[in-house]
Write a protein that holds these residues in place. Structure first.
Motif: not given
Length: 435
Positions: A332-336
């Motif tokens: 669920h980590a943002p792709s950044s």
């Protein structure tokens, strides 16, 4: 005005279902299964499971009233407001043997000298009116005004966290070294007493032990949801952190689990989830929070005198919880590509900080001059040049100093011009570089 019209909405809804009954054999009445679903127990697919509390809860939920969402009849002992006298439509809680896991619940219709008449479900396997001895009455309850707010549906993340916990919580046990005493699937006698709205000393030990042994999976699910999931506000925590905190609450108690979370995000560890804690958790990297709590749990386990008996199992459970929590956090980590999610190594940071124009490098100039002083004196005479190595070194050194001086003067001029053209004040900014 008819007696039915004067009844509260949930009572009128209950009256419409009079006559619904279980189906014999392998078939199951879909209307009874719908009761389970309305109170968040959709996993039950058999109408033989005790459903008096499911019926009461379903009628309340359909009327817009929050029920206990429990299949334990006695869960209504601490629900809503206590009435000194019954009134039409109030919930009546009855005992059923001395076992605290057993009971009955229904809606009050009327009373006689020695009996109360209840409209309820699972009364002779059907929805009907039936009378019960007043000696069995444990209490009369009425909804609180706050109960009008609809109860949240069970979070699928809770189901995943519960499944994980139950992997490590075995059947009934009463280990002499376990301070929790008699336990079934992680539910201790003290926890059962708390769920029933009383203290451990208010019960005969044998009654509670029998109650622990008789717990069903739906009852266990309700206890975990109310006592650990909602108490720690796990439903409002990020993915991964929710599972770690929930499992810690089951093992160490909700207050200690919350304090571990608070220390992980550097806020006051008061054991209460509030806006400050939630904001700090939201701003932190979930994987880091999970790792911090894991380390705190490891240290706490090892400080316990019972570690020699249960330590190996505790460590296995902690490793599994940490791995699954980290996996959930990663999913669920943002792709950044920012520095927050893509930490740079020491080597990369050092290289970026050390970048400069190639002509400023004394190392390169030293290498270049050394090469010329070695090669040109040899090939110079062939092209009519008489150059010594000393001359080359002096020339190269002068050029290097000239270029460095030029760079210094240029930098100073640019700094002065840039400052004169600036239209805003200089500010201080904190830059965090994760190594």
């Amino acid at each position: 005005m008819s007696q039915s019209a004067r009844a509260p909405k949930w009572m009128r809804l209950a009256q419409r279902d009079v006559g619904i009954r279980e189906k014999a054999g392998a078939a199951h009445n879909p209307k009874i299964l719908a009761y389970y679903k309305l109170v968040g127990q959709s996993g039950i697919q058999r109408d033989e499971v005790a459903w008096c509390a499911a019926f009461v809860g379903a009628c309340l939920e359909r009327a817009g009233i929050s029920s206990t969402r429990s299949l334990m009849a006695r869960s209504y002992q601490r629900w809503g407001q206590k009435l000194s006298r019954p009134r039409r439509g109030c919930i009546v809680v009855l005992s059923r043997t001395a076992n605290p896991a057993f009971g009955h619940v229904g809606f009050f219709v009327r009373e006689t000298e020695h009996h109360v008449v209840l409209l309820g479900g699972n009364q002779s396997n059907a929805v009907n009116e039936r009378r019960f001895a007043k000696s069995r009455v444990l209490g009369y309850r009425w909804p609180n005004p706050a109960a009008v707010k609809k109860h949240d549906a069970l979070d699928p993340r809770f189901e995943a966290a519960l499944a994980h916990v139950l992997e490590f919580e075995g059947g009934y046990s009463d280990h002499p070294a376990d301070p929790g005493g008699p336990t079934y699937r992680g539910v201790t006698i003290g926890l059962l007493a708390m769920q029933l709205g009383s203290r451990l000393k208010d019960w005969r030990r044998k009654s509670l032990v029998d109650g622990v042994k008789a717990l069903t999976l739906p009852q266990i699910r309700t206890i975990y949801h109310q006592q650990f999931w909602r108490t720690t506000s796990a439903q409002r925590l990020p993915a991964g952190v929710d599972m770690m905190v929930f499992d810690a609450a089951v093992q160490h108690g909700p207050k200690r689990a919350i304090r571990m979370l608070q220390r992980a995000v550097d806020v006051e560890a008061d054991g209460e989830i509030g806006p400050i804690t939630r904001a700090a958790v939201a701003a932190a990297a979930s994987g880091d929070v999970v790792q911090h709590i894991s380390a705190a749990r490891d240290a706490f386990y090892r400080s316990l005198k019972h570690f020699k008996h249960f330590g190996r199992g505790w460590m296995r459970r902690l490793r599994s919880t940490t791995q699954r929590s980290l996996a959930a956090a990663d999913d669920h980590a943002p792709s950044s590509t920012s520095s927050k999610t893509q930490p740079r190594s020491k080597e990369t940071t050092h290289m970026q900080q050390s970048k400069k124009w190639w002509a400023e490098s004394l190392t390169l100039w030293g290498t270049f001059i050394t090469a010329l002083s070695t090669v040109l004196p040899i090939i110079g005479p062939f092209v009519g040049l008489d150059i010594s190595s000393v001359m080359i070194e002096q020339f190269g050194d002068a050029v290097a100093r000239l270029i460095q001086a030029f760079g210094g003067v240029s930098g100073t001029v640019l700094a002065i011009v840039g400052r004169m053209r600036a239209n805003s004040a200089l500010t201080q900014r904190v830059v965090n570089v994760r190594l």
